[in-house]
Design an enzyme around this catalytic site. Structure first.
Site, PDB file in Angstrom:
ATOM      1  N   ALA A 157       0.895  -1.285  -0.174  1.00 48.56           N
ATOM      2  CA  ALA A 157      -0.036   0.132  -0.009  1.00 48.56           C
ATOM      3  C   ALA A 157       0.960   1.315  -0.113  1.00 48.56           C
ATOM      4  O   ALA A 157       1.982   1.162   0.170  1.00 48.56           O
ATOM      5  CB  ALA A 157      -1.072  -0.056   1.263  1.00 48.56           C
ATOM      6  N   HIS A 158       0.163   2.485   0.128  1.00 46.43           N
ATOM      7  CA  HIS A 158       1.003   3.692  -0.024  1.00 46.43           C
ATOM      8  C   HIS A 158       1.825   3.816   0.883  1.00 46.43           C
ATOM      9  O   HIS A 158       1.528   3.676   2.218  1.00 46.43           O
ATOM     10  CB  HIS A 158      -0.102   5.176  -0.426  1.00 46.43           C
ATOM     11  CG  HIS A 158      -1.265   4.825   0.542  1.00 46.43           C
ATOM     12  ND1 HIS A 158      -2.201   5.668   0.504  1.00 46.43           N
ATOM     13  CD2 HIS A 158      -1.405   4.182   1.873  1.00 46.43           C
ATOM     14  CE1 HIS A 158      -3.254   5.795   1.546  1.00 46.43           C
ATOM     15  NE2 HIS A 158      -2.620   4.664   2.346  1.00 46.43           N
ATOM     16  N   ASN A 159       2.909   4.596   0.814  1.00 49.48           N
ATOM     17  CA  ASN A 159       3.799   5.008   1.678  1.00 49.48           C
ATOM     18  C   ASN A 159       4.488   3.858   2.772  1.00 49.48           C
ATOM     19  O   ASN A 159       5.135   4.352   3.613  1.00 49.48           O
ATOM     20  CB  ASN A 159       3.315   6.015   2.638  1.00 49.48           C
ATOM     21  CG  ASN A 159       3.041   7.370   1.874  1.00 49.48           C
ATOM     22  OD1 ASN A 159       1.737   7.575   1.462  1.00 49.48           O
ATOM     23  ND2 ASN A 159       3.957   8.156   1.764  1.00 49.48           N
TER      24      ASN A 159
END
Length: 348
Positions: free
Chosen positions: A241-243
């Site tokens: 997922a993001h980051n």
């Protein structure tokens, strides 16, 4: 391509026993290989096949003491498994060198920059501002969005999609169907119960010597970068997922999912179908067993967890042992209840 035992021994720093001119043109399992094939023996469980194999050449460990005569030419090395892996890598490199040029139809934007000795397969799409290093292999139907950068010696297999502004380092391998840089799952809840999309304006950075399996997805950061560090290895069907940050030389098995902003240290091993919630810190060298559900940070380097919710491996084994004994414990409990009833009846 044909190689002699002497040539192979030179490549893997081995010593031959038998006919050094024996030639091979393909690979086979030691129990199935035929004439003209190369096999290896690393697991002692398969030693019996060494004495019956039809392979022309077999790579074995230095320490192996033969119990019977062997028909095949042998190449002794310190570690047969690692030597065989190195040989396969060299073989792939030789094959890859034969791939060169730009096939039609493909689209390369006028502002894209392409290095030397590059292969670009049919139906590939390189958008404006793309920069491709030397010796890169871009297989058919690969999509590279605006300003994507790809380092030297990287291989993008068929159907890989890399969204705008993402960066892929040197000597990276990304297998078919993987998507790099799709939007992170960011939605802000509204007072009316709906969700408002939060624009994902970051990117994905994949450092050098990373390998990513087929049909994996690595989401772009909301702000900043989702990062896969040097030497990490990701299996098929993984969601990042993001980051998220994945540390150096960390390995993640198939169907694992890593939620947003979780930071995974170096040398971590994550088993298949494990799930990690967001905003966790996973210490260097941690081990997460298959199908574990990790809801808390692992702060101790080398910590091992299992289960859902994930907890310490040793305590989990004790819990499992107790669970297996529950039927017997229930039986004993009923017997004790009966004895108590009898004692109470005698007192009355």
């Amino acid at each position: 391509m044909q190689f002699s035992a002497a040539q192979i021994a030179l490549l893997i720093n081995g010593k031959t026993e038998g006919d050094t001119n024996a030639t091979v043109g393909s690979f086979g399992k030691i129990e199935e290989a035929g004439a003209g094939q190369l096999a290896f023996l690393a697991n002692p469980k398969y030693e019996e096949h060494l004495y019956t194999t039809q392979a022309s050449v077999v790579i074995i460990n230095d320490a192996l003491e033969l119990k019977q005569p062997v028909k095949a030419t042998l190449i002794r090395v310190a570690d047969a498994y690692s030597a065989f892996a190195s040989l396969l890598t060299k073989y792939q490199e030789i094959e890859a060198q034969q791939l060169m040029g730009i096939q039609d139809p493909s689209h390369i934007a006028p502002t894209a920059k392409v290095g030397e000795k590059v292969f670009i397969g049919a139906f590939a799409y390189l958008a404006d501002g793309v920069v491709i290093g030397n010796n890169v292999k871009i297989h058919p139907q690969v999509y590279l969005g605006k300003n994507v950068r790809v380092g030297d010696n990287t291989v993008l297999h068929p159907g890989v999609k890399i969204y705008h502004d993402c960066v892929v380092g040197k000597s990276v391998t990304i297998h078919a169907g993987t998507v790099i840089g799709g939007d992170g799952f960011g939605f802000a809840p509204q007072s009316d119960g709906s969700f408002k999309k939060v624009p994902q304006i970051g990117n994905v950075v994949i450092e050098d010597f990373v390998e990513i399996g087929s049909n994996a997805t690595i989401d772009r950061a909301t702000i900043g970068s989702t990062i896969i560090r040097n030497g990490a290895k990701l299996d098929n069907l993984i969601q990042i997922a993001h980051n998220v940050e994945v540390g150096h030389h960390t390995v993640i098995a198939a169907q694992a999912g890593i939620s947003g902003s979780t930071k995974i240290g170096s040398g971590v091993m994550i088993g298949g179908q494990a799930g990690l919630v967001g905003h966790l810190q996973i210490a260097d060298g941690a081990r997460i067993n298959a199908q574990s559900g990790v809801t808390k940070s692992i702060k101790s380097p080398g910590g091992v967890v299992t289960g859902t919710p994930a907890h310490g491996y040793t305590s989990a084994l004790r819990s499992q042992a107790l669970t297996r004994n529950l039927p017997e414990l229930e039986k004993r409990l009923k017997e004790l209840e009966e004895q108590i009833k009898l004692l109470l009846a005698e007192k009355v």
